[in-house]
Design a protein around this motif. Structure first.
Motif, PDB file in Angstrom:
ATOM      1  N   ASN A 438       0.809  -1.214   0.000  1.00 36.78           N
ATOM      2  CA  ASN A 438       0.000   0.000   0.000  1.00 36.78           C
ATOM      3  C   ASN A 438       0.847   1.271   0.000  1.00 36.78           C
ATOM      4  N   SER A 439       2.093   1.153   0.432  1.00 38.27           N
ATOM      5  CA  SER A 439       2.954   2.342   0.491  1.00 38.27           C
ATOM      6  C   SER A 439       3.296   2.881  -0.894  1.00 38.27           C
ATOM      7  N   VAL A 440       3.112   2.079  -1.954  1.00 36.21           N
ATOM      8  CA  VAL A 440       3.450   2.543  -3.307  1.00 36.21           C
ATOM      9  C   VAL A 440       2.244   2.487  -4.249  1.00 36.21           C
ATOM     10  N   LEU A 441       1.053   2.221  -3.712  1.00 34.22           N
ATOM     11  CA  LEU A 441      -0.153   2.142  -4.539  1.00 34.22           C
ATOM     12  C   LEU A 441      -1.050   3.344  -4.292  1.00 34.22           C
ATOM     13  N   ALA A 442      -1.897   3.634  -5.262  1.00 33.80           N
ATOM     14  CA  ALA A 442      -2.807   4.774  -5.144  1.00 33.80           C
ATOM     15  C   ALA A 442      -4.122   4.403  -4.475  1.00 33.80           C
ATOM     16  N   GLU A 443      -4.284   3.137  -4.122  1.00 34.44           N
ATOM     17  CA  GLU A 443      -5.501   2.682  -3.452  1.00 34.44           C
ATOM     18  C   GLU A 443      -5.156   1.450  -2.623  1.00 34.44           C
ATOM     19  N   PRO A 444      -5.886   1.194  -1.542  1.00 39.05           N
ATOM     20  CA  PRO A 444      -5.581   0.049  -0.685  1.00 39.05           C
ATOM     21  C   PRO A 444      -5.783  -1.271  -1.420  1.00 39.05           C
ATOM     22  N   ILE A 445      -4.814  -2.135  -1.330  1.00 43.97           N
ATOM     23  CA  ILE A 445      -4.903  -3.427  -2.004  1.00 43.97           C
ATOM     24  C   ILE A 445      -6.044  -4.263  -1.441  1.00 43.97           C
ATOM     25  N   GLU A 446      -6.371  -4.075  -0.154  1.00 43.09           N
ATOM     26  CA  GLU A 446      -7.439  -4.857   0.471  1.00 43.09           C
ATOM     27  C   GLU A 446      -8.782  -4.668  -0.244  1.00 43.09           C
ATOM     28  N   GLU A 447      -9.014  -3.461  -0.781  1.00 44.08           N
ATOM     29  CA  GLU A 447     -10.297  -3.182  -1.432  1.00 44.08           C
ATOM     30  C   GLU A 447     -10.434  -3.901  -2.769  1.00 44.08           C
ATOM     31  N   LEU A 448      -9.331  -4.435  -3.286  1.00 45.99           N
ATOM     32  CA  LEU A 448      -9.356  -5.095  -4.589  1.00 45.99           C
ATOM     33  C   LEU A 448      -9.351  -6.614  -4.482  1.00 45.99           C
ATOM     34  N   LEU A 449      -9.271  -7.143  -3.280  1.00 42.90           N
ATOM     35  CA  LEU A 449      -9.260  -8.591  -3.115  1.00 42.90           C
ATOM     36  C   LEU A 449     -10.598  -9.196  -3.544  1.00 42.90           C
ATOM     37  N   LEU A 450     -10.542 -10.155  -4.415  1.00 41.71           N
ATOM     38  CA  LEU A 450     -11.751 -10.878  -4.816  1.00 41.71           C
ATOM     39  C   LEU A 450     -12.200 -11.765  -3.660  1.00 41.71           C
ATOM     40  N   SER A 451     -13.471 -11.924  -3.479  1.00 38.42           N
ATOM     41  CA  SER A 451     -14.003 -12.790  -2.421  1.00 38.42           C
ATOM     42  C   SER A 451     -14.523 -14.087  -3.010  1.00 38.42           C
ATOM     43  N   GLY A 452     -14.313 -15.168  -2.290  1.00 30.59           N
ATOM     44  CA  GLY A 452     -14.837 -16.453  -2.713  1.00 30.59           C
ATOM     45  C   GLY A 452     -16.303 -16.599  -2.377  1.00 30.59           C
ATOM     46  N   PRO A 453     -16.920 -17.728  -2.754  1.00 32.33           N
ATOM     47  CA  PRO A 453     -18.341 -17.958  -2.453  1.00 32.33           C
ATOM     48  C   PRO A 453     -18.659 -17.885  -0.965  1.00 32.33           C
ATOM     49  N   ASP A 454     -17.653 -18.178  -0.133  1.00 31.44           N
ATOM     50  CA  ASP A 454     -17.885 -18.124   1.311  1.00 31.44           C
ATOM     51  C   ASP A 454     -17.701 -16.729   1.885  1.00 31.44           C
ATOM     52  N   GLY A 455     -17.399 -15.757   1.019  1.00 35.05           N
ATOM     53  CA  GLY A 455     -17.232 -14.379   1.464  1.00 35.05           C
ATOM     54  C   GLY A 455     -15.833 -14.041   1.941  1.00 35.05           C
ATOM     55  N   ARG A 456     -14.963 -15.024   1.969  1.00 29.88           N
ATOM     56  CA  ARG A 456     -13.596 -14.766   2.437  1.00 29.88           C
ATOM     57  C   ARG A 456     -12.762 -14.155   1.324  1.00 29.88           C
ATOM     58  N   PRO A 457     -11.905 -13.175   1.676  1.00 27.73           N
ATOM     59  CA  PRO A 457     -11.037 -12.578   0.659  1.00 27.73           C
ATOM     60  C   PRO A 457     -10.010 -13.597   0.163  1.00 27.73           C
ATOM     61  N   CYS A 458      -9.667 -13.505  -1.103  1.00 29.40           N
ATOM     62  CA  CYS A 458      -8.745 -14.477  -1.721  1.00 29.40           C
ATOM     63  C   CYS A 458      -7.303 -14.063  -1.472  1.00 29.40           C
ATOM     64  N   ILE A 459      -6.814 -14.429  -0.309  1.00 31.95           N
ATOM     65  CA  ILE A 459      -5.424 -14.172   0.052  1.00 31.95           C
ATOM     66  C   ILE A 459      -4.958 -15.305   0.952  1.00 31.95           C
ATOM     67  N   GLU A 460      -3.766 -15.816   0.694  1.00 34.59           N
ATOM     68  CA  GLU A 460      -3.180 -16.833   1.560  1.00 34.59           C
ATOM     69  C   GLU A 460      -1.711 -16.503   1.791  1.00 34.59           C
ATOM     70  N   THR A 461      -1.241 -16.758   2.993  1.00 38.48           N
ATOM     71  CA  THR A 461       0.120 -16.436   3.393  1.00 38.48           C
ATOM     72  C   THR A 461       0.807 -17.691   3.899  1.00 38.48           C
ATOM     73  N   LYS A 462       2.035 -17.906   3.450  1.00 41.89           N
ATOM     74  CA  LYS A 462       2.805 -19.082   3.825  1.00 41.89           C
ATOM     75  C   LYS A 462       4.101 -18.649   4.507  1.00 41.89           C
ATOM     76  N   THR A 463       4.239 -19.019   5.772  1.00 42.72           N
ATOM     77  CA  THR A 463       5.494 -18.783   6.489  1.00 42.72           C
ATOM     78  C   THR A 463       6.492 -19.886   6.140  1.00 42.72           C
ATOM     79  N   THR A 464       7.714 -19.734   6.632  1.00 41.80           N
ATOM     80  CA  THR A 464       8.706 -20.791   6.414  1.00 41.80           C
ATOM     81  C   THR A 464       8.238 -22.110   7.025  1.00 41.80           C
ATOM     82  N   LEU A 465       7.572 -22.048   8.162  1.00 40.68           N
ATOM     83  CA  LEU A 465       7.084 -23.269   8.792  1.00 40.68           C
ATOM     84  C   LEU A 465       5.937 -23.870   7.984  1.00 40.68           C
ATOM     85  N   ASP A 466       5.074 -23.043   7.451  1.00 39.99           N
ATOM     86  CA  ASP A 466       3.993 -23.545   6.586  1.00 39.99           C
ATOM     87  C   ASP A 466       4.577 -24.275   5.376  1.00 39.99           C
TER      88      ASP A 466
END
Length: 549
Positions: A438-466
């Motif tokens: 967001n520090s280099v974008l003209a709009e918040p990235i969160e507002e552009l996340l597509l939502s799945g049928p369950d209403g959850r935003p389409c984002i997944e994060t993987k740590t080194t342990l994951d």
């Protein structure tokens, strides 16, 4: 416990390297068994429907291809399309997001103008171009050796000298790459663009004396001799899928959901499959798992699973190095607008989008992580697969303008993650990634996340342990441990085919065939190719023949 008939080779792990080895050995007439713990082969080189009910197949872990030799594609008859990206990179100025450096592979004059736009001094673009011209002379000389027996350091140096790459050889192999970058370039942002290739997946500083960052830099530039990173059409699963097809058609037996529990002396492998314990024996064992995982399998009592004192497979402390990244996959309704109005989002996201990766920011991030905190801002790189290859999206998503983003956050060493804090760290790291974007974008990235049928935003994060839990990469290291030079020291033993091909362990019947082999790392199939060549050169340990019949 059942016992299978003897094989010529058993491959432990069905990642892309194991599939490549299985294809080569089966084509040569050997009887091959490949055992994969997961439900499908491919390891980290797979495509997945990451978001429930959303028809988008993301390259979930690995995402670009540079190091896969055309020789392997031709040898195995692989039907793989790799799409070249026009733009190399786009890097906004973190102090003024309306300015950015766009490196356009198709327009040198536009790139030179972009250097001037971010305030780079006269001559900086030429110095940048000259630096990479020297690097390319070196990589073009070294690339053909990646699928040949290992050269010694002196032999590799002579290849570089004959190619007119003596200066690049010294800069990359003899002293910290940071010294050369600092000497030849002046602009903080330009220096950072160059340095990132030395840090992806590697927790290091520009001036570290062990030169691990230099090895990482070389591997990021050596692919094809040119250093181009291409998009696999159809996603990374198309690459591993073709390798699987080649292996099966050549006659390899591939078992999935087959969990190897022990690798024993004499070529015996024990595994669980379909709820039963099995034992198989072979003349050769090829380990397409990380070296420390192989050590664990060799150090387990086959009956009880209790640890024993088996010697380490490689005795190489470099293989214990931690991973140092966070991976975030997103699906957007459209590409975000930029603060920089002079560049279209399609161009900015058409290559590698660098965020908060200036020279000074990268060093500050390293120091913060070394002190035990998540860097703020977090250096990030973005890849937009769907711009180059929309086939990974359903026709409906394509028509709607949806796009995928893959974010790779640097300087997040595994030491920050524990089993106890993993969920919390995952949330913190996801927030840090979004804040950085967001520090280099003209709009918040969160507002552009597509939502799945369950209403959850389409984002997944993987740590080194994951990542370790999902695909077996110890400490989340995407290279299965630290990278090694693609040559050996002049006094290194090269008495056996396994040593000459860079796949040896202390057991002559057990070979490394994955990313942990010398010249392994990334999606290349080089580890699998080289292990197969070592087997075919050696013949069977007991009879000297390389194929059955």
């Amino acid at each position: 416990m059942s016992r299978n008939t003897e094989f010529d080779a058993i491959i432990v792990g069905g990642g892309h390297n194991g599939l490549a080895a299985a294809a080569y050995l089966s084509k040569a007439g050997l009887k091959v068994l490949l055992l994969e713990k997961l439900e499908q082969p491919g390891g980290a080189a797979v495509s997945a429907q990451a978001f429930d009910g959303v028809d988008a197949r993301l390259s979930r872990y690995s995402y670009l291809v540079s190091l896969l030799p055309q020789q392997v594609i031709d040898d195995l008859g692989l039907h793989i399309r790799l799409a070249r990206r026009r733009y190399s990179s786009y890097t906004p100025d973190p102090h003024d997001g309306t300015k950015a450096l766009l490196i356009d592979n198709g327009d040198a004059s536009a790139t030179a103008a972009s250097f001037a736009a971010v305030g780079a001094a006269d001559g900086e673009f030429q110095a940048f171009a000259d630096f990479y011209t020297g690097c390319r002379k070196l990589t073009e000389a070294l690339w053909p050796t990646m699928t040949s027996p290992l050269p010694t350091r002196s032999e590799a140096r002579n290849l570089a000298a004959r190619a007119g790459a003596g200066q690049a050889w010294d800069a990359i192999t003899e002293r910290p790459i940071g010294d050369t970058i600092a000497a030849e370039l002046r602009h903080d942002l330009v220096r950072g663009v160059v340095l990132t290739d030395a840090l992806i997946g590697t927790f290091a500083r520009a001036g570290d004396e062990d030169l691990q960052q230099n090895i990482c830099f070389l591997y990021h530039l050596v692919g094809g001799g040119t250093g181009d990173w291409d998009v696999p059409v159809g996603g990374m699963g198309a690459v591993s899928g073709e390798l699987e097809r080649a292996a099966r058609e050549a006659g390899a037996t591939i078992l999935t959901s087959a969990d190897v529990t022990a690798v024993r002396p004499g070529g015996e492998v024990r595994y669980r499959h379909n709820g039963a314990e099995h034992t198989a024996a072979a003349s050769w064992i090829l380990a397409n798992v990380a070296p420390v995982v192989l050590d664990r399998l060799r150090g387990s009592d086959a009956a009880s699973g209790a640890p024993t004192q088996a010697p380490p497979a490689t005795k190489n402390p470099n293989h214990l190095r931690e991973g140092a990244q966070v991976k975030v996959n997103l699906l957007l309704t459209r590409l975000p607008r930029l603060l920089d109005r002079t560049v279209s989002p399609e161009a900015a996201f058409g290559g590698t989008f660098h965020i908060n990766e200036t020279w000074s920011q990268l060093d500050a991030a390293y120091l913060a992580a070394a002190a035990g905190t998540i860097p703020d801002p977090l250096p990030c790189e973005i890849y937009c697969h769907s711009l180059t290859d929309p086939s990974i999206l359903s026709p409906e998503l394509q028509a709607a303008g949806a796009q995928t983003l893959t974010v790779f956050g640097l300087h997040v060493p595994d030491r920050l993650i524990t089993a106890e804090n993993n969920d919390q760290r995952r949330a913190e790291l996801q927030a840090a990634v979004l804040k950085s974007l967001n520090s280099v974008l003209a709009e918040p990235i969160e507002e552009l996340l597509l939502s799945g049928p369950d209403g959850r935003p389409c984002i997944e994060t993987k740590t080194t342990l994951d990542i370790e839990r999902a695909v077996g990469m110890p400490r989340g290291n995407i290279f299965h441990g630290g990278l090694d030079w693609p040559f050996v020291e002049d006094d290194a033993p090269l008495d056996t085919p396994a040593q000459r091909w860079g796949v040896a362990t202390d057991d002559p019947r057990i070979l490394l065939c994955g990313s942990g082999a010398r010249r392994g790392g990334a999606v290349s199939a080089i580890g699998g190719h080289n292990a197969a060549m070592a087997v075919l050169e050696s013949g069977r340990p007991d009879t000297g023949r390389a194929s059955r019949g």
